[in-house]
Write a protein that holds these residues in place. Structure first.
Motif, short mmCIF file in Angstrom:
data_model
loop_
_atom_site.label_atom_id
_atom_site.label_comp_id
_atom_site.label_asym_id
_atom_site.label_seq_id
_atom_site.Cartn_x
_atom_site.Cartn_y
_atom_site.Cartn_z
N THR A 1 -5.39 -0.94 9.77
CA THR A 1 -4.26 -0.51 10.58
C THR A 1 -3.33 0.42 9.83
N TYR A 2 -3.43 0.43 8.49
CA TYR A 2 -2.59 1.32 7.70
C TYR A 2 -3.11 2.76 7.74
N GLU A 3 -4.32 2.95 8.19
CA GLU A 3 -4.89 4.30 8.28
C GLU A 3 -4.40 4.93 9.59
N GLN A 4 -3.17 5.40 9.56
CA GLN A 4 -2.55 5.93 10.77
C GLN A 4 -2.69 7.45 10.80
N PHE B 1 3.39 0.64 3.08
CA PHE B 1 2.87 -0.28 4.10
C PHE B 1 2.82 -1.66 3.49
N TYR C 1 1.45 4.03 17.73
CA TYR C 1 2.79 3.90 17.16
C TYR C 1 3.64 5.11 17.56
N PHE D 1 1.36 5.60 0.22
CA PHE D 1 0.77 6.80 0.81
C PHE D 1 1.64 8.02 0.52
N PHE E 1 10.16 4.16 12.16
CA PHE E 1 9.33 3.46 13.13
C PHE E 1 10.13 3.11 14.37
N PHE F 1 -1.57 10.89 12.57
CA PHE F 1 -0.38 11.37 13.26
C PHE F 1 -0.65 12.61 14.11
N ASP G 1 2.79 -3.75 10.79
CA ASP G 1 1.88 -2.62 10.83
C ASP G 1 2.59 -1.29 10.70
N LYS G 2 3.87 -1.29 10.45
CA LYS G 2 4.58 -0.02 10.43
C LYS G 2 4.61 0.56 9.02
N LEU G 3 4.64 1.88 8.98
CA LEU G 3 4.85 2.59 7.73
C LEU G 3 6.34 2.82 7.54
N TYR H 1 7.12 7.04 16.13
CA TYR H 1 8.08 7.20 15.04
C TYR H 1 9.03 8.34 15.42
N LEU I 1 1.62 15.35 10.56
CA LEU I 1 1.51 14.72 9.25
C LEU I 1 0.04 14.51 8.90
N TYR J 1 0.87 -1.16 0.00
CA TYR J 1 0.00 0.00 0.00
C TYR J 1 0.92 1.23 0.00
N TYR K 1 2.01 11.69 2.55
CA TYR K 1 1.63 12.54 3.67
C TYR K 1 2.21 13.93 3.44
#
Lengths: 114, 116
Positions: free
Chosen positions: B102-105, A94, B33, A34, B45, B107, A100-102, B35, A44, A32, A36
């Motif tokens: 879970t990718y919809e983070q 992702f 999370y 993204f 991360f 910040f 689960d980390k970006l 970062y 962000l 996936y 930002y």
């Protein structure tokens, strides 16, 4: 290794000109993608995302990005920028079903001049 | 709906001192999370909580960093003792667990830490 490359650390452009911010990623599996944006003194904010389907993704504030699987790229574009687009832009990846980390690139600072 | 909040926004400490950063996620977000962005480099991360449990702490640089999330709500990140290379912006993000997105983070604004 999983990585994201943003080749341009800074992009200066005049108002109303088009802009492209480049992003390449390394992956042999589906990801996936993204973009930002971080405006001065703010957090962000998600600009747009690609999960699947159409390779052209439209986001907020007139931005769009195109996913190119063969070139492992996800470049961000806007046909006509405004002064208010001055900000730092981050590309992120992702890896579903993995972690689960970006994973972020180093960022591109877009400076729009009048 | 309130977004992710972080406190303080800035912190300047001397090498060897201790600093504690706080993050309040969006209400109802079980994933939290941390970062970090060191100047000019990528946002990296640090770790991931699911509720109060550490799911992934593979990004924590060393044992001078301690993250907690008691009760599964807010989280703290303590650096003790701080070193010069710890300077940077620390971001917190949260996402929902129940939706699987879970990718919809989302910040927070970050905490800028300067160690002198």
């Amino acid at each position: 290794a999983q990585s994201v490359t943003q080749l341009d650390s800074q992009v200066p452009v005049f108002e109303e000109a088009p802009v492209e911010l480049r992003c390449n990623y390394s992956s042999s599996v589906s990801v996936y993608l993204f973009w930002y944006v971080q405006y001065p003194n703010q957090g962000l904010q998600l600009l747009l995302k690609y999960l699947s389907g159409s390779t052209l993704v439209k986001g907020i504030n007139g931005f769009e990005a195109e996913f190119n699987k063969s070139q492992t790229s996800f470049h961000l574009r806007k046909p006509s920028v405004h002064i208010s687009d001055t900000a730092e832009y981050f590309c992120a990846v992702f890896y579903p079903y993995n972690t689960d980390k970006l994973i972020f690139g180093t960022g591109t600072r877009l400076q729009v001049f009048p | 709906e309130a977004g992710v909040t972080q406190f303080p926004s800035h912190s300047v400490i001397e090498k060897g001192q201790t600093v504690t950063l706080r993050c309040d996620p969006i209400s109802g977000h079980d994933n939290l999370y941390w970062y970090r962005r060191v100047m000019g480099k990528e946002i990296k991360f640090l770790l991931h909580f699911v509720k109060e449990s550490k799911q992934d702490e593979s990004g924590m640089p060393n044992n001078r960093f301690l993250a907690e999330r008691t009760g599964g709500t807010y989280s703290t990140l303590k650096v003790q003792p701080a070193e010069l290379e710890d300077s940077g912006v620390y971001f917190c993000a949260s996402s929902q667990l129940s939706t699987g997105l879970t990718y919809e983070q989302y910040f927070g604004p970050g905490t800028r830490l300067t160690v002198t």
